[in-house]
Write a protein that holds these residues in place. Sequence first.
Motif, PDB file in Angstrom:
ATOM      1  N   PRO A 229      87.364  61.311  58.681  1.00  0.00           N
ATOM      2  CA  PRO A 229      87.159  60.152  58.435  1.00  0.00           C
ATOM      3  C   PRO A 229      87.489  59.820  56.808  1.00  0.00           C
ATOM      4  N   TYR A 230      87.702  60.557  56.002  1.00  0.00           N
ATOM      5  CA  TYR A 230      88.429  60.352  54.892  1.00  0.00           C
ATOM      6  C   TYR A 230      89.573  59.758  55.028  1.00  0.00           C
ATOM      7  N   THR A 231      90.462  60.547  55.757  1.00  0.00           N
ATOM      8  CA  THR A 231      91.896  60.012  56.149  1.00  0.00           C
ATOM      9  C   THR A 231      91.840  58.675  56.606  1.00  0.00           C
ATOM     10  N   ARG A 269      81.665  67.910  51.903  1.00  0.00           N
ATOM     11  CA  ARG A 269      81.707  67.349  50.871  1.00  0.00           C
ATOM     12  C   ARG A 269      81.719  65.783  51.032  1.00  0.00           C
ATOM     13  N   TYR A 270      82.216  65.208  52.191  1.00  0.00           N
ATOM     14  CA  TYR A 270      82.514  63.805  52.324  1.00  0.00           C
ATOM     15  C   TYR A 270      81.194  63.181  52.771  1.00  0.00           C
ATOM     16  N   HIS A 271      80.392  63.701  53.074  1.00  0.00           N
ATOM     17  CA  HIS A 271      79.019  63.353  53.818  1.00  0.00           C
ATOM     18  C   HIS A 271      78.313  62.068  53.346  1.00  0.00           C
ATOM     19  N   PRO A 272      78.373  62.172  51.775  1.00  0.00           N
ATOM     20  CA  PRO A 272      77.716  61.049  51.220  1.00  0.00           C
ATOM     21  C   PRO A 272      78.466  59.640  51.267  1.00  0.00           C
ATOM     22  N   ARG A 273      79.547  59.747  51.808  1.00  0.00           N
ATOM     23  CA  ARG A 273      80.368  58.647  51.794  1.00  0.00           C
ATOM     24  C   ARG A 273      80.670  58.355  53.246  1.00  0.00           C
ATOM     25  N   CYS A 274      80.460  59.113  54.251  1.00  0.00           N
ATOM     26  CA  CYS A 274      81.046  59.282  55.646  1.00  0.00           C
ATOM     27  C   CYS A 274      80.562  58.113  56.672  1.00  0.00           C
ATOM     28  N   PRO A 275      81.479  57.386  57.061  1.00  0.00           N
ATOM     29  CA  PRO A 275      80.963  56.402  58.111  1.00  0.00           C
ATOM     30  C   PRO A 275      80.334  56.821  59.359  1.00  0.00           C
ATOM     31  N   ILE A 276      80.467  58.175  59.718  1.00  0.00           N
ATOM     32  CA  ILE A 276      80.109  58.775  60.775  1.00  0.00           C
ATOM     33  C   ILE A 276      79.326  60.015  60.583  1.00  0.00           C
ATOM     34  N   GLY A 277      78.900  60.087  59.397  1.00  0.00           N
ATOM     35  CA  GLY A 277      77.731  61.054  58.939  1.00  0.00           C
ATOM     36  C   GLY A 277      76.395  60.881  58.923  1.00  0.00           C
ATOM     37  N   PRO A 278      75.801  61.537  58.411  1.00  0.00           N
ATOM     38  CA  PRO A 278      74.278  61.476  58.438  1.00  0.00           C
ATOM     39  C   PRO A 278      73.746  60.210  57.774  1.00  0.00           C
ATOM     40  N   ARG A 302      93.431  70.526  61.624  1.00  0.00           N
ATOM     41  CA  ARG A 302      92.840  71.499  60.599  1.00  0.00           C
ATOM     42  C   ARG A 302      91.823  70.785  60.003  1.00  0.00           C
ATOM     43  N   ALA A 303      91.041  69.611  60.609  1.00  0.00           N
ATOM     44  CA  ALA A 303      90.318  68.577  59.896  1.00  0.00           C
ATOM     45  C   ALA A 303      88.998  69.202  59.506  1.00  0.00           C
TER      46      ALA A 303
END
Length: 309
Positions: A229-231, A269-278, A302-303
């Motif tokens: 999702p960061y990419t 590490r990306y979960h606080p910004r992730c649009p598909i995360g918690p 290798r995501a």
Amino acid sequence: MSSLEFEGVSVRYGKLTAVDGVNLTVPSGQVVGLVGESGSGKSTLAKAAVGLAPVSAGRVLLDGVDVRRLPRRRPLQMVFQDPYSSLDPRMAIGESITEAMPRGTARGARRAEVARLLELVHLDPDRAGMLPGQLSGGQRQRVALARALAGQPEVLIADEITSALDVSVQGAVLNLVRDVQRRLALSMLFISHNLAVVRYVSDVVAVMYLGRIVEAGPAEQVLTDPRHPYTRDLLASAPSAHRSLLADTDDPLADTEPADPHHPPAGCRYHPRCPIGPLVHTDRTLCTEADPADDAAHRPHRAACHFAA
């Protein structure tokens, strides 16, 4: 041609881990584009390769040999971001280029090599006696490239080499870099925050976030079918030519600030910004508990994402 390999490389400054366990290979004769936000650790990784940042763990290998065991004039050179500070303002550009040449080169051969290198980067050899202050930013960056090539490298690291230049000359410098890389069959690590630039010059793209590689693969695959999702968020913020690659560009979390690198979040590490995360899918607590980097090798590109597939 040579290959450059980062094997579990970490760089720490006190309690800050700027680069955290990076595994990345620059294959022989290819260009690897390393992309990410400011502060992601890209330049620190580059400096670790050339001995300007301390390698706290892991190894940087050039054709399988630890670069720390290589002679001082190693076949690995770097072109820096700022052409105004990378050249000695009191030294003629010909002298700056000569300084990077291997010892023992005869005076006549040095003069001829300076002329050849200036022509290679599309500058008039008659400029060899000029000072950096008499050149434009684009011309200085060409001189910086010529000086790096004077060291006869097999691997070249280019760190944001167009970001300090006017837009009008960025394209010309990029064309030059791509032409030189192909003509000399150099391996290259090309660092940028601009995905359009990376796409133009790279065979492979690696995406870095908070000191880690979160996605890597063939450039066209990563940029047309991103799995992390960061990419996708980086592509969403790129110029409009890339926006059609994305299914959703209305992410309400896109403006969220990155986590504090001194205290990276647990799990992904990306979960606080992730649009598909918690924060969006409350049942995905896995993202806050388990590090997706642990089994990234088994996922597409290798995501480092539990839901990359």
